[in-house]
Structure formats: structure tokens, C-alpha cells
Design a protein around this motif. Structure first.
Motif, PDB file in Angstrom:
ATOM      1  N   GLU A   1       0.840  -1.207   0.000  1.00 19.73           N
ATOM      2  CA  GLU A   1       0.000   0.000   0.000  1.00 19.73           C
ATOM      3  C   GLU A   1       0.869   1.250   0.000  1.00 19.73           C
ATOM      4  N   ALA A   2       1.926   1.233   0.847  1.00 17.60           N
ATOM      5  CA  ALA A   2       2.788   2.416   0.962  1.00 17.60           C
ATOM      6  C   ALA A   2       3.494   2.696  -0.364  1.00 17.60           C
ATOM      7  N   VAL A   3       4.127   1.675  -0.961  1.00 18.38           N
ATOM      8  CA  VAL A   3       4.953   1.941  -2.136  1.00 18.38           C
ATOM      9  C   VAL A   3       4.125   2.210  -3.392  1.00 18.38           C
ATOM     10  N   ALA A   4       2.817   1.925  -3.346  1.00 17.23           N
ATOM     11  CA  ALA A   4       1.963   2.341  -4.463  1.00 17.23           C
ATOM     12  C   ALA A   4       2.086   3.858  -4.652  1.00 17.23           C
ATOM     13  N   GLY A   5       2.345   4.559  -3.552  1.00 16.02           N
ATOM     14  CA  GLY A   5       2.536   6.010  -3.609  1.00 16.02           C
ATOM     15  C   GLY A   5       3.842   6.425  -4.293  1.00 16.02           C
ATOM     16  N   LEU A   6       4.717   5.459  -4.581  1.00 18.29           N
ATOM     17  CA  LEU A   6       5.952   5.751  -5.331  1.00 18.29           C
ATOM     18  C   LEU A   6       5.759   5.484  -6.822  1.00 18.29           C
ATOM     19  N   GLY A   7       4.570   5.020  -7.208  1.00 20.77           N
ATOM     20  CA  GLY A   7       4.344   4.642  -8.602  1.00 20.77           C
ATOM     21  C   GLY A   7       4.610   3.156  -8.807  1.00 20.77           C
TER      22      GLY A   7
ATOM     23  N   ALA B   1      12.174  16.937   7.125  1.00 21.53           N
ATOM     24  CA  ALA B   1      12.377  17.492   8.469  1.00 21.53           C
ATOM     25  C   ALA B   1      11.224  18.419   8.846  1.00 21.53           C
ATOM     26  N   ASP B   2      10.724  19.197   7.890  1.00 17.14           N
ATOM     27  CA  ASP B   2       9.652  20.143   8.207  1.00 17.14           C
ATOM     28  C   ASP B   2       8.402  19.428   8.715  1.00 17.14           C
ATOM     29  N   VAL B   3       8.002  18.353   8.008  1.00 15.73           N
ATOM     30  CA  VAL B   3       6.777  17.663   8.439  1.00 15.73           C
ATOM     31  C   VAL B   3       7.034  16.943   9.763  1.00 15.73           C
ATOM     32  N   GLU B   4       8.277  16.489   9.985  1.00 14.60           N
ATOM     33  CA  GLU B   4       8.580  15.782  11.234  1.00 14.60           C
ATOM     34  C   GLU B   4       8.602  16.748  12.423  1.00 14.60           C
ATOM     35  N   ILE B   5       9.234  17.896  12.243  1.00 16.24           N
ATOM     36  CA  ILE B   5       9.332  18.840  13.365  1.00 16.24           C
ATOM     37  C   ILE B   5       7.972  19.474  13.640  1.00 16.24           C
ATOM     38  N   ALA B   6       7.158  19.687  12.595  1.00 13.42           N
ATOM     39  CA  ALA B   6       5.796  20.206  12.806  1.00 13.42           C
ATOM     40  C   ALA B   6       4.994  19.232  13.669  1.00 13.42           C
TER      41      ALA B   6
ATOM     42  N   ALA C   1       3.240  12.631   7.324  1.00 12.18           N
ATOM     43  CA  ALA C   1       4.666  12.375   7.055  1.00 12.18           C
ATOM     44  C   ALA C   1       4.851  11.387   5.901  1.00 12.18           C
ATOM     45  N   LEU C   2       4.059  10.310   5.868  1.00 15.45           N
ATOM     46  CA  LEU C   2       4.295   9.271   4.859  1.00 15.45           C
ATOM     47  C   LEU C   2       4.235   9.819   3.426  1.00 15.45           C
ATOM     48  N   PRO C   3       3.209  10.629   3.076  1.00 11.25           N
ATOM     49  CA  PRO C   3       3.207  11.177   1.700  1.00 11.25           C
ATOM     50  C   PRO C   3       4.461  11.996   1.391  1.00 11.25           C
ATOM     51  N   VAL C   4       4.973  12.732   2.388  1.00 13.70           N
ATOM     52  CA  VAL C   4       6.201  13.514   2.162  1.00 13.70           C
ATOM     53  C   VAL C   4       7.392  12.575   1.970  1.00 13.70           C
ATOM     54  N   TYR C   5       7.462  11.484   2.760  1.00 12.88           N
ATOM     55  CA  TYR C   5       8.541  10.511   2.590  1.00 12.88           C
ATOM     56  C   TYR C   5       8.501   9.937   1.169  1.00 12.88           C
ATOM     57  N   LEU C   6       7.301   9.583   0.715  1.00 19.20           N
ATOM     58  CA  LEU C   6       7.164   8.957  -0.606  1.00 19.20           C
ATOM     59  C   LEU C   6       7.571   9.924  -1.706  1.00 19.20           C
ATOM     60  N   LYS C   7       7.062  11.150  -1.639  1.00 16.82           N
ATOM     61  CA  LYS C   7       7.384  12.122  -2.685  1.00 16.82           C
ATOM     62  C   LYS C   7       8.889  12.428  -2.682  1.00 16.82           C
ATOM     63  N   SER C   8       9.470  12.600  -1.489  1.00 19.17           N
ATOM     64  CA  SER C   8      10.896  12.937  -1.403  1.00 19.17           C
ATOM     65  C   SER C   8      11.751  11.824  -1.983  1.00 19.17           C
ATOM     66  N   MET C   9      11.450  10.580  -1.613  1.00 17.86           N
ATOM     67  CA  MET C   9      12.287   9.474  -2.074  1.00 17.86           C
ATOM     68  C   MET C   9      12.097   9.227  -3.575  1.00 17.86           C
ATOM     69  N   ARG C  10      10.889   9.522  -4.098  1.00 17.66           N
ATOM     70  CA  ARG C  10      10.695   9.394  -5.541  1.00 17.66           C
ATOM     71  C   ARG C  10      11.503  10.486  -6.265  1.00 17.66           C
ATOM     72  N   ASP C  11      11.498  11.715  -5.733  1.00 20.86           N
ATOM     73  CA  ASP C  11      12.290  12.800  -6.342  1.00 20.86           C
ATOM     74  C   ASP C  11      13.776  12.436  -6.342  1.00 20.86           C
ATOM     75  N   VAL C  12      14.251  11.900  -5.207  1.00 23.84           N
ATOM     76  CA  VAL C  12      15.662  11.498  -5.080  1.00 23.84           C
ATOM     77  C   VAL C  12      15.977  10.422  -6.123  1.00 23.84           C
ATOM     78  N   ALA C  13      15.125   9.399  -6.208  1.00 21.69           N
ATOM     79  CA  ALA C  13      15.374   8.295  -7.144  1.00 21.69           C
ATOM     80  C   ALA C  13      15.348   8.791  -8.588  1.00 21.69           C
ATOM     81  N   ASP C  14      14.437   9.713  -8.901  1.00 21.02           N
ATOM     82  CA  ASP C  14      14.337  10.197 -10.289  1.00 21.02           C
ATOM     83  C   ASP C  14      15.637  10.852 -10.732  1.00 21.02           C
ATOM     84  N   VAL C  15      16.194  11.732  -9.903  1.00 16.43           N
ATOM     85  CA  VAL C  15      17.427  12.419 -10.312  1.00 16.43           C
ATOM     86  C   VAL C  15      18.581  11.414 -10.367  1.00 16.43           C
ATOM     87  N   GLU C  16      18.548  10.410  -9.484  1.00 18.55           N
ATOM     88  CA  GLU C  16      19.629   9.418  -9.470  1.00 18.55           C
ATOM     89  C   GLU C  16      19.574   8.511 -10.700  1.00 18.55           C
ATOM     90  N   ILE C  17      18.394   8.040 -11.036  1.00 18.86           N
ATOM     91  CA  ILE C  17      18.270   7.121 -12.183  1.00 18.86           C
ATOM     92  C   ILE C  17      18.497   7.876 -13.493  1.00 18.86           C
TER      93      ILE C  17
END
Lengths: 205, 205
Positions: free
Chosen positions: A103-109, B153-158, A141-157
Motif C-alpha cells: 500500500e505504501a509503495v503504491a505512492g511511489l508509482g 524534516a519540516d513535516v517531522e518537526i511540525a 509524514a508518509l506522503p512527504v517521505y514517498l514524494k521525497s524518495m521518488r524525487d531522489v530516485a528520479d534524479v539518481e536514475i
């Protein structure tokens, strides 16, 4: 060059080099005499990679698997990441319930079949660790984690070099392992900055 | 309850509980007889936290420091994060050059004095690890790392609870440590998803 020169050039002590030789992390040098071996530029490069991995907290056994992956890359570019991740991910734990992780990683696409079981089990294990400790994630927090890690992976790949499989695998393996401490350290600094902004006294601004 | 009941309730084997008692991670129970001690709900909670930390890869020594921080929280909310991070960050390495790290974290909104030396040294150590391995970050990766970690960090500290220092410290310490494996696991899944989208064959889509 002799082992003493290899040590001087890399800053790795001779007994440590001998340990890596015994553990099979570093290939033997070319025998130049019964008690002497000659080492080359490939040994210097390999030692740098070993030191970087071990300093980043990778175990000897995982380092060996990473090096084996570097030595014997798969032919298919898409399989590179699976090989790299398999080298640094704990074995699959069949007793884990994957429902929450899927369920969680569905948010990563993510869609079924898009990643190895090992990394999906890693997500399940991390969620289980939070639950075992009775720790609830912050609201939203979870949606922010998912979006952040997808952004990180996109620039890396997007940056995976395509001129050779060797270059691609080196980038993927080292990028997976060595960037982890950087991301975690940046998160801690960002937390302290955000905390200073929210709670900070005079000394923090 | 007796140690056997504590074991049954938490799923932690009796010899492991005895090990945690010897290591000082878990406080002794109340002596109810010369060879018997009574344990309470606080022991159950504490055992859950210990198991979660150790499963997340935190060492015994770090776990002890995290628990000490939980037992003796600082009065000032802004100091909480420093205390939490100090418990789980390697000691400061005076030989590290902080210039590159300070330049990098400026992108997080960091200004001098805003965070502990220990976390800044952590960033420097991670950058040094990349350099030692001769690994260059992908083009444009660092700005994405900085933005992503600041968003996290922003969502975590909030979300830091403010009803009590104890609740805030528990959130900060456990959130720092237990969310790390989740973020890293999500990054690996996201990398495989992004890789499947860029390079994927028929089996990946």
C-alpha cells in the motif's frame, strides 16, 4: 608496486591490506618472487572502494557481495539495480506481511513486479519496526517521505551512465550505499534547523 | 509479573532479557524474594523500545545512550534534538574539513550555530566517503537531496508533540532512529520503479 607502496599510496595499513587479501575482498597480486607479489592500479582503485564501503558501515560480507556484483555485472541494464540492492539488503523474511508495504509503495508509482522482493521486504521490516516500538508517524509524514524518495530516485536514475554496463553498475552500487549516510546526515541537520526555527531560543537564530 | 511472564508478553526470550538487565538497558525488577524479581508495565514498554532500536540496527552502546536520553530529558525543547542526535551519532572527528559540509547544508537553511557539531561532522564524513571512493554525485542530485531532506524534516518537526518533554523526546529519538530504515527502503523501491520506467523490459511494466 609492492604491498608497502600500495599501503603508502592508499593510506591503508599493510596488516589491513593482508586482511582484505585473506578475506578475498582484494585479489592477490602477481607473484614476482616466492614471498613477494606485485600490485597495480586496479588494486589501488579496489582498495578505495573497499575502504569507502566499510567506512560507510557496510559489513565485510556485504562488501564481498557488492564487489562480486561489480566483477560480474548482469547484461540487462534494468537488472543492475536488483543486483546492487540484493548485495546490500538482508535476506527475504517470508513471515512478514507485505500488505502495508505494498500500500505504501503504491505512492511511489510502484506496481506488482516492478521491484525485487528483497526491497519490498525491507519496507515491510521498517514499518514493522515502527509498529513494534508503538511509534506513530507524524500526521502527513508518509506522503512527504514517498514524494521525497521518488524525487531522489528520479534524479539518481536519470544520471545512470549508459556508456558501459561496468560504469552503470559502479554508479548504481556505490550510489546506493555511499549516498545513504549523506541523506541521513542531511536529514539530521535539517531537523535541527527546522527545530531551531520552531522552538529556537536566542542562541539558535 | 515474573521474568517468564515478561518474556511471554513481549516475545523476548528470557536469556535475552537477562542480557539486557546485565547490560543495564533494562532496569532491575523489584525484588520480591531473594531469587525473584517483579516486573511491571514500564518494563514491557522499555523492552519494546530496546527491541525496536536493536532491530533497526542500533548498537547496544548507542541503545544505552538513547535510553539514557529518554530517562533524563533536557528542559529546553530545542535541545531535545541535539540530545537525541548525540546519542546516535559517532563522536566528532576534529581532523575533518567542514568547508564542503557547511556549503552543502547552507542549502537546508542552515546558519552557523543552528546545529550541533556532531551532525555537521556526519555530513562532512559522508561527503568524504564519496570523495574517497572517487564517486561523483549525479548532476543536480545535491539540490534534490537538500530539498527532500528539508521537506522531510519540516513535516517531522511540525509533528513534535508539545504536551510534555517526555513525549517530545520519545518522538524525536525514536523518529530519528526508526524512520531511517523506512526512508532508505523507500529510496531503494523508488530507484527500482524509476529504473523500470527508464530501462524496463516487458517484465517490468
Amino acid at each position: 608496486m609492492r604491498i608497502s607502496e600500495l599501503s603508502a599510496q592508499t593510506g591503508v595499513p599493510v596488516p589491513t591490506i593482508k586482511y582484505y587479501l585473506r578475506e578475498g575482498l582484494l585479489p592477490e597480486g602477481e607473484r614476482s618472487a616466492p614471498t613477494q607479489a606485485a600490485y597495480g592500479e586496479a588494486h589501488v582503485q579496489r582498495l578505495r572502494v573497499i575502504r569507502a564501503l566499510i567506512t560507510a558501515g557496510v559489513s565485510i560480507a556485504e562488501t564481498r557481495r557488492v564487489l562480486e556484483a561489480l566483477d560480474d555485472p548482469p547484461a540487462d541494464a534494468h537488472r543492475l539495480l536488483g543486483t546492487a540492492h540484493a548485495a546490500i539488503t538482508p535476506p527475504v523474511d517470508e513471515s512478514l506481511d507485505l500488505t502495508a508495504a505494498q500500500e505504501a509503495v503504491a505512492g511511489l508509482g510502484w506496481k506488482p513486479g516492478m521491484c525485487d522482493d528483497a526491497v519490498l521486504h525491507d519496507v515491510a521490516r521498517a514499518l514493522q519496526g515502527l509498529e513494534n516500538a508503538g511509534f506513530d508517524l507524524a500526521n502527513g509524514a508518509l506522503p512527504v517521505y514517498l514524494k521525497s524518495m521518488r524525487d531522489v530516485a528520479d534524479v539518481e536514475i536519470a544520471g545512470v551512465p549508459t556508456e558501459s554496463v561496468e560504469a552503470a553498475l559502479r554508479y548504481v552500487v556505490l550510489g546506493s550505499v555511499l549516498v545513504e549516510p549523506l541523506l541521513l546526515a542531511l536529514r539530521r541537520v535539517a531537523q535541527q534547523v527546522a527545530s531551531a526555527e520552531r522552538f529556537g531560543g536566542a542562541d539558535a537564530q
